[in-house]
Design an enzyme around this catalytic site. Structure first.
Site, PDB file in Angstrom:
ATOM      1  N   HIS A 184       0.733  -1.254  -0.153  1.00 20.93           N
ATOM      2  CA  HIS A 184      -0.120   0.126  -0.052  1.00 20.93           C
ATOM      3  C   HIS A 184       0.752   1.076  -0.030  1.00 20.93           C
ATOM      4  O   HIS A 184       0.587   2.272  -0.706  1.00 20.93           O
ATOM      5  CB  HIS A 184      -0.860  -0.093   1.211  1.00 20.93           C
ATOM      6  CG  HIS A 184      -2.136  -0.754   0.974  1.00 20.93           C
ATOM      7  ND1 HIS A 184      -3.089  -0.773  -0.153  1.00 20.93           N
ATOM      8  CD2 HIS A 184      -2.664  -1.379   1.858  1.00 20.93           C
ATOM      9  CE1 HIS A 184      -4.087  -1.438   0.062  1.00 20.93           C
ATOM     10  NE2 HIS A 184      -3.915  -1.979   1.204  1.00 20.93           N
ATOM     11  N   GLU A 411       2.354 -14.363 -18.424  1.00 21.51           N
ATOM     12  CA  GLU A 411       2.561 -14.184 -16.962  1.00 21.51           C
ATOM     13  C   GLU A 411       3.453 -15.566 -15.980  1.00 21.51           C
ATOM     14  O   GLU A 411       3.631 -15.601 -15.054  1.00 21.51           O
ATOM     15  CB  GLU A 411       1.207 -13.758 -15.966  1.00 21.51           C
ATOM     16  CG  GLU A 411       0.597 -12.602 -16.670  1.00 21.51           C
ATOM     17  CD  GLU A 411      -1.000 -12.624 -16.063  1.00 21.51           C
ATOM     18  OE1 GLU A 411      -1.059 -11.897 -14.982  1.00 21.51           O
ATOM     19  OE2 GLU A 411      -1.798 -13.486 -16.474  1.00 21.51           O
ATOM     20  N   ASP A 435       3.686 -10.834 -11.883  1.00 27.17           N
ATOM     21  CA  ASP A 435       3.373 -12.135 -11.849  1.00 27.17           C
ATOM     22  C   ASP A 435       4.599 -13.084 -12.215  1.00 27.17           C
ATOM     23  O   ASP A 435       5.191 -14.198 -12.098  1.00 27.17           O
ATOM     24  CB  ASP A 435       2.098 -12.578 -12.457  1.00 27.17           C
ATOM     25  CG  ASP A 435       1.067 -12.770 -11.310  1.00 27.17           C
ATOM     26  OD1 ASP A 435       1.471 -13.066 -10.197  1.00 27.17           O
ATOM     27  OD2 ASP A 435      -0.067 -12.370 -11.617  1.00 27.17           O
ATOM     28  N   CYS A 482       2.709  -4.521 -19.071  1.00 30.42           N
ATOM     29  CA  CYS A 482       1.842  -3.667 -18.513  1.00 30.42           C
ATOM     30  C   CYS A 482       1.999  -3.913 -16.764  1.00 30.42           C
ATOM     31  O   CYS A 482       1.209  -3.397 -16.218  1.00 30.42           O
ATOM     32  CB  CYS A 482       0.276  -4.299 -18.644  1.00 30.42           C
ATOM     33  SG  CYS A 482       0.061  -5.997 -18.399  1.00 30.42           S
TER      34      CYS A 482
END
Length: 553
Positions: A184, A411, A435, A482
């Protein structure tokens, strides 16, 4: 000791100022006997309710990522199972403070066991626990310091409830001992444009009042910087801002090679900012927001309405829609199993379509309906593709709905290694570096202690990206990145040199990436890519490339 302290850099830019540390968490008192269980139970529920009220009030004062984070925190604190667990402990003789601590710690252990996004949120429960205990004991709630002047905030970790309310005019930079690039703290620091260094173990020795210089791009904290170091950092930031403001429009290298610059989009409140950005479209439209926190999947009409709004906002531009990426960190009761021992390696992404084909069929029908009137150039891609057969079946289903462009997320290492076969059945690729790094290095992306393995500059990861890009080029397929890697201006140059044709990132990251591209030819990007590919490790790759780009920043 004035040696530089290293961690994981978040964002770009530098900032200097005196250290101010977070207020300490309340000390847990010694256990005591419970003489009035009813009163103790009421106190526990009151403390939890106070935490929820405080978080909801904070959420009402912010927008964007901060609102999402605080709302999620309030939902966690209001979970009736949490209150029942704590009050049950009280009824069995545990005092309120220790009952709350045990209940939160039990939930925390469950999140760590679940792994993925859940493990990343385990630290959130620590903050909720400390706030609840403080309310129960009548002590000050842990929070941001207020020394009366702008400062560099240093903390063991930073709670979302505090990060969301940071004032960039007062908090010059963030440094945390724990945390990673997807924490976060990292997400909100980027949104606020505040330089940050997370996972910085050496920060434990930074005392209040000590002057430090924080480099967000490099992940370096300089204690007691010299006047010359401060001047160099200020000049570099001034030049960076000037260069970013001077270049607009479609992404291009210095010799005119096109590199589409796109935005990532994952929630309705982000739409206005994303649509207004100087971007050529959406490179990653995450659709999970429609499916989360509900007992059953949204219907065709509801989905079509949401997609149509996005397509209308980007009329005439590309919108790459990722179909539902459920599982792992995003379990859904109607799509995934609750008893998987390792959800990150379980039924997730495209694999959920095998469990319930109706989910994918309804979503594709909704996308097709919205595309007919939305006006955007709609591309559709599947997450977690592993083998060519999956890609071929997905592409056939997409085209059966009248959608002309079907792609695959790269991924999983297997997909990168067989990208030549995937390119025969797909129209485009999009590489998710977060990932792909996790699966390549067998390193849980939530563990700060493994952050160096998850660094997108790792040569092994870049080799897989190059493999996929080469296969895409041989078949005339566009290929995008991305993940967070696309937001790093220097790494963006390397990616273009590897053959990436578009980059998708947060809107705030695009100006610097655009400026970096405009300052380098495609041939130079390819030279930089070779340097990174043949480096010993991520740090070596980053250092070698930045030594060759420093003069352009």
């Amino acid at each position: 000791m004035n040696d530089p302290i290293r961690g994981i850099g978040v964002g770009t830019g530098s900032a200097a100022g005196p250290v101010a540390r977070m207020a300490p968490v309340p000390a847990l008192p010694a256990p005591r006997p419970v003489t009035d269980p009813a009163a103790e139970t009421a106190a526990v529920r009151t403390a939890l309710a106070a935490v929820v009220t405080d978080l909801e009030e904070r959420a009402a004062r912010v927008t964007g990522p901060g609102f999402d984070v605080l709302t999620a925190q309030a939902l966690m604190a209001s979970d009736p199972l949490l209150a029942d667990e704590a009050t049950g402990l009280v009824e069995r003789g545990t005092d309120g403070a220790h009952a709350l601590t045990a209940a939160f710690d039990g939930f925390r252990a469950a999140l760590l066991t679940a792994g993925g996004h859940f493990a990343e949120r385990a630290a959130d429960l620590d903050d909720l626990r400390d706030r609840a205990v403080a309310h129960l004991l009548g002590l000050p709630v842990p929070g941001l310091p207020d020394p009366g002047h702008p400062y560099v905030l240093v903390a063991e970790d930073l709670a979302p409830a505090d990060t969301a309310l940071l004032d960039p005019a007062r908090v010059l930079a963030l440094v945390t001992v724990r945390g990673g690039p997807t924490s976060h703290t990292a997400i909100l620091a980027k949104a606020l444009g505040v330089p940050a260094v997370v996972g910085c173990a050496g920060a434990v020795g930074l005392a209040d009042g000590r002057y430090v210089l924080v480099h967000g791009a490099d992940g370096v904290v300089e204690p007691d910087p010299s006047p010359e170091a401060l001047e160099r950092a200020a000049e570099r930031d001034r030049r960076r801002r000037e260069l970013s403001a001077a270049v607009r429009g479609p992404g291009r290298t210095a010799d005119g090679h096109p590199v589409a610059l796109l935005v990532n989009l994952g929630a309705p409140h982000e739409l206005a900012g994303a649509a207004g950005a100087d971007a050529e479209g959406v490179g990653l439209f995450r659709t999970e927001f429609l499916f989360l926190d509900r007992a059953e999947a949204p219907g065709l009409a509801e989905q079509a309405a949401a997609y149509r709004e996005v397509f209308a906002a980007f009329a005439g531009r590309r919108v790459v829609v990722r179909t539902l990426d459920a599982g792992a960190d995003k379990p859904l009761p109607f799509a995934t199993a609750a008893d998987e021992e390792n959800p990150a390696l379980g039924v997730r992404g495209l694999r959920t379509a095998a469990r319930d084909p109706r989910l994918l069929e309804t979503q594709l029908a909704a996308i097709a309906e919205a595309a007919r009137t939305g006006g955007a150039q709609v591309w559709v891609m599947a997450p977690m593709v592993s083998v060519p057969r999956e890609a071929a079946e997905f592409a056939a289903r997409v085209r059966a709905h009248g959608l002309p462009l079907a792609g695959a997320m790269i991924e999983v290492p297997a997909a990168a290694l067989r990208a030549d076969r995937l390119a025969q059945v797909c129209d485009f690729f999009s590489i998710g570096t977060n990932d792909l790094a996790q699966y390549t290095f067998a390193a849980d992306r939530t563990l700060g202690s493994l952050a160096d393995l998850l660094d997108p500059w790792q040569p092994a990861l870049l080799t897989l990206i190059a493999t996929a890009a080469r296969a895409a080029a041989e078949h005339g397929r566009p290929v995008s990145v991305c993940g967070e890697a696309a937001a790093d201006p220097d790494l963006a140059l390397v990616l273009v040199g590897l053959g990436i044709t578009s980059l998708s990132a947060a809107p705030s990251a695009l100006p610097e990436v655009r400026a970096a591209l405009a300052a380098h030819t495609l041939a130079h990007c390819r030279e930089l890519a070779e340097l990174a590919l043949h480096a010993d490790d991520a740090a070596d790759a980053r250092a070698k490339v930045r030594s060759r780009t420093a003069g352009s920043r």
